[in-house]
Design a protein around this motif. Structure first.
Motif, short mmCIF file in Angstrom:
data_model
loop_
_atom_site.label_atom_id
_atom_site.label_comp_id
_atom_site.label_asym_id
_atom_site.label_seq_id
_atom_site.Cartn_x
_atom_site.Cartn_y
_atom_site.Cartn_z
N ALA A 17 46.52 44.25 36.00
CA ALA A 17 47.14 42.92 36.13
C ALA A 17 46.72 42.31 37.47
N LEU A 18 45.97 41.23 37.39
CA LEU A 18 45.50 40.54 38.59
C LEU A 18 46.17 39.18 38.73
N GLY A 19 46.06 38.62 39.90
CA GLY A 19 46.39 37.23 40.16
C GLY A 19 45.37 36.69 41.13
N HIS A 20 45.37 35.39 41.34
CA HIS A 20 44.61 34.68 42.36
C HIS A 20 43.96 33.42 41.81
N TRP A 21 43.08 33.54 40.83
CA TRP A 21 42.49 32.34 40.26
C TRP A 21 43.46 31.69 39.28
N HIS A 22 43.36 30.38 39.13
CA HIS A 22 44.37 29.63 38.38
C HIS A 22 43.96 29.33 36.94
N LYS A 23 42.93 30.00 36.46
CA LYS A 23 42.50 29.84 35.06
C LYS A 23 42.59 31.19 34.36
N PRO A 24 43.24 31.26 33.19
CA PRO A 24 43.35 32.54 32.48
C PRO A 24 41.99 33.07 32.08
N GLN A 25 41.78 34.37 32.28
CA GLN A 25 40.54 35.02 31.86
C GLN A 25 40.72 36.53 31.83
N ALA A 26 39.88 37.17 31.04
CA ALA A 26 39.97 38.62 30.87
C ALA A 26 38.57 39.22 30.79
N ILE A 49 49.15 51.19 34.43
CA ILE A 49 48.97 49.76 34.67
C ILE A 49 48.78 49.52 36.16
N GLY A 50 47.64 48.97 36.53
CA GLY A 50 47.39 48.61 37.92
C GLY A 50 47.81 47.18 38.19
N MET A 51 48.17 46.90 39.44
CA MET A 51 48.48 45.53 39.86
C MET A 51 47.85 45.28 41.23
N THR A 52 47.08 44.21 41.34
CA THR A 52 46.62 43.75 42.64
C THR A 52 46.24 42.27 42.54
N HIS A 53 45.59 41.75 43.57
CA HIS A 53 45.40 40.29 43.67
C HIS A 53 44.08 40.01 44.38
N GLY A 54 43.20 39.26 43.75
CA GLY A 54 41.94 38.92 44.38
C GLY A 54 41.01 38.18 43.44
N ALA A 55 39.92 37.69 43.98
CA ALA A 55 38.93 36.95 43.18
C ALA A 55 38.16 37.89 42.27
N LEU A 56 37.66 37.37 41.17
CA LEU A 56 36.77 38.13 40.31
C LEU A 56 35.37 38.09 40.93
N ALA A 57 34.75 39.25 41.04
CA ALA A 57 33.45 39.36 41.70
C ALA A 57 32.34 38.91 40.76
N ILE A 58 32.30 37.61 40.53
CA ILE A 58 31.29 37.00 39.68
C ILE A 58 30.28 36.28 40.57
#
Length: 215
Positions: free
Chosen positions: A191-200, A157-166
């Motif tokens: 497991a990411l964080g940063h944007w405030h809308k759930p997405q996968a 399981i990886g964990m980091t934090h940043g924007a999705l490169a869309i």
């Protein structure tokens, strides 16, 4: 393994534009943290992963930091793994994570102040803590090296934090993470964080939970 993945509580946000209601909103963040821990207990999770921005910044009053620490310390039956994000980065000795009380967390709380792997319930958690507010580098890149060293048969399981490169939806310096980062690194879950809308993305193996307490 069963875990609860959350991020972006940003405890300590001032909410100045809400005037006299700001204190209600600040208190709601603490209530939400308590509820997250309660949900973890109710569902007998093996760990709670906080993927960045537990705090609004590193300049939060010590009284509030100590209150959050106390809330986490009281939930001693569940391992909690906390990743520094872009709001509360691991940017020097003055940051929340390297000063009291989080410099000496209780045994069940792990602050990811390094990239060292963390073993929980048969899984290996591979963190990449954020060390600056902005960067053009993909923070998930180091995960491939870490995952390659994990013993065969272990859940990774990886964990980091940043924007999705869309394309068209992120700033170049917003720590952009490619959408197939879990596959690229050989992870079972990222497991990411940063944007405030759930997405996968990445067949559901790369997930951003969104903030549990919206502004």
């Amino acid at each position: 393994m069963k875990f609860l993945h959350t991020a972006d509580l940003q405890i300590g946000a001032r909410f100045v534009r809400f005037g006299e209601n700001a204190e209600i909103l600040r208190e709601a963040r603490l209530t939400t943290l308590k509820r997250l821990l309660a949900i973890g207990r109710e569902n007998a999770v093996d760990a709670i992963l906080i993927a960045g921005d537990l705090f609004e910044s590193n300049q939060i009053a010590n009284t509030l930091v100590e209150e959050v620490f106390g809330i986490l310390a009281a939930c001693s039956e569940i391992p909690v793994v906390i990743l520094p994000g872009n709001h509360d980065p691991l940017d020097g000795p003055g940051c929340i994570w390297l000063r009291s009380p989080f410099a000496a967390p209780p045994p069940h709380v792990t602050v990811c102040s390094t990239r060292d792997e963390i073993e929980v319930a048969g899984a290996v958690i591979l963190p990449v803590p954020i060390t600056q507010k902005v960067s053009t580098k993909d923070p998930s890149l180091p995960l491939a090296k870490g995952a390659a060293s994990v013993a065969e048969g272990k859940i990774k399981i990886g964990m980091t934090h940043g924007a999705l490169a869309i394309e068209g939806r992120h700033q170049p310096n917003d720590q952009p993470v490619v959408l197939d980062a879990a596959t690229r690194a050989g992870l079972d879950y990222l497991a990411l964080g940063h944007w405030h809308k759930p997405q996968a993305y990445d067949d559901g193996r790369l997930a951003m939970p969104g903030t549990p307490e919206p502004d």
